[in-house]
Write an enzyme that holds these catalytic residues in place. Sequence first.
Site, PDB file in Angstrom:
ATOM      1  N   ALA A  64     -12.051  -3.109   2.302  1.00 24.41           N
ATOM      2  CA  ALA A  64     -12.359  -4.293   3.118  1.00 24.41           C
ATOM      3  C   ALA A  64     -12.447  -5.596   2.314  1.00 24.41           C
ATOM      4  O   ALA A  64     -12.787  -6.636   2.880  1.00 24.41           O
ATOM      5  CB  ALA A  64     -13.637  -4.120   3.948  1.00 24.41           C
ATOM      6  N   ALA A  65     -12.128  -5.551   1.020  1.00 21.73           N
ATOM      7  CA  ALA A  65     -12.182  -6.790   0.225  1.00 21.73           C
ATOM      8  C   ALA A  65     -11.153  -7.804   0.739  1.00 21.73           C
ATOM      9  O   ALA A  65     -11.461  -8.980   0.940  1.00 21.73           O
ATOM     10  CB  ALA A  65     -11.935  -6.487  -1.241  1.00 21.73           C
ATOM     11  N   GLY A  66      -9.928  -7.319   0.967  1.00 27.60           N
ATOM     12  CA  GLY A  66      -8.877  -8.208   1.483  1.00 27.60           C
ATOM     13  C   GLY A  66      -9.212  -8.707   2.883  1.00 27.60           C
ATOM     14  O   GLY A  66      -8.931  -9.865   3.226  1.00 27.60           O
ATOM     15  N   ASP A  67      -9.811  -7.850   3.674  1.00 29.93           N
ATOM     16  CA  ASP A  67     -10.183  -8.248   5.042  1.00 29.93           C
ATOM     17  C   ASP A  67     -11.294  -9.295   5.021  1.00 29.93           C
ATOM     18  O   ASP A  67     -11.275 -10.266   5.796  1.00 29.93           O
ATOM     19  CB  ASP A  67     -10.659  -7.027   5.842  1.00 29.93           C
ATOM     20  CG  ASP A  67      -9.582  -5.955   5.933  1.00 29.93           C
ATOM     21  OD1 ASP A  67      -8.396  -6.315   5.938  1.00 29.93           O
ATOM     22  OD2 ASP A  67      -9.943  -4.765   5.984  1.00 29.93           O
TER      23      ASP A  67
HETATM   24  O1  RIB Z   1      -8.637  -2.694   4.897  1.00 30.12           O
HETATM   25  C1  RIB Z   1      -9.576  -1.656   4.937  1.00 30.12           C
HETATM   26  C2  RIB Z   1      -9.427  -0.888   6.232  1.00 30.12           C
HETATM   27  O2  RIB Z   1      -8.164  -0.278   6.260  1.00 30.12           O
HETATM   28  C3  RIB Z   1     -10.416   0.244   6.412  1.00 30.12           C
HETATM   29  O3  RIB Z   1     -11.606  -0.170   7.018  1.00 30.12           O
HETATM   30  C4  RIB Z   1      -9.612   1.269   7.204  1.00 30.12           C
HETATM   31  O4  RIB Z   1     -10.074   1.473   8.501  1.00 30.12           O
HETATM   32  C5  RIB Z   1      -8.178   0.756   7.213  1.00 30.12           C
HETATM   33  O5  RIB Z   1      -7.849   0.167   8.408  1.00 30.12           O
END
Ligand code: RIB
Length: 305
Positions: A250-253
């Site tokens: 989730a770092a990129g998110d």
């Molecule tokens: O970018 C991380 C995410 O990628 C995770 O939370 C997983 O669900 C996938 O979608």
Amino acid sequence: MTNKVVVLGSLNVDTTLHIAQMPKPGETISAQSKTNSAGGKGANQAVAAARSHAQTSFIGQVGEDSAGEFMINALKKDRINTDHINVTSNAGTGSAVILLDKEGQNSIMVYGGANQAMSTDIIADSEAVIADADVLISQFETPQTVAYEAFKVAKKHGVMTILNPAPAADILDGLVEVTDLIVPNETESATLTGINVTDIDSMDQNAAKFASMGIQNLIITVGDRGAYYHTPDASGFVPAFKVKAKDTTAAGDTFIGAFSSKVLKDLSNIEMALTYAQQASSITVQRMGALPSIPTTEEISAEYK
Ligand code: RIB
């Protein structure tokens, strides 16, 4: 100033298996422990925006199951508008299995389920919420046909569109014309342009290729090194903050959600928004899990006074 953000994207329940090292092909290994958390690229980006005080709405789909309820409740806890999440009986809620090794590196396998079963009908019912936003973000964990419809609506209403082409895939014809800003990582960028990302020169070449495809504004995230940006007016590199990563999930998110909460439509504050996004993701990588690891704006300010 904080934007109104709409995220069109995926909702997954993540199962993380903590392992010593990645298995080789054909090898069976034992996990040391297992955790479940809310995740999905769409959900993570929305929560990152909301925790940075963006008024945030979500467009997506879950199955008619307990995992779907869990995901909707997770977004509600961050005061995200979930009115445009469809509950379907045709597919189960999306899920992901994440292998996390002791260096904090991961491998992710995603079951799309309800995310991938989304139809473009959902966009007709979401026009008002998109029209009211400053920014619309989407990724590739939901069908590109749905992103295309949503981005067309956004453009009609002067809303900025941000495409995160993850996981890497070819872009649907037409989607580039309605994308204002594309944010791939280095691998995704190379998949789309055919030009490997190695140094600034190669990033400039990626920017030129995207411009020839019709997308003028580019950010390439390059993990713990930082982020490159290129617009018709400016180009540069914002280095990442050096921290010890425990889990990069989730770092990129977090980066994209935090960035979208701050960026101005004319991109005139892009360096400031990128620095803030790097600060946010530097905290995410020091924590475990997807949604639980994403910092609030207060936590970011406390860390980076
Ligand atoms: O970018 C991380 C995410 O990628 C995770 O939370 C997983 O669900 C996938 O979608």
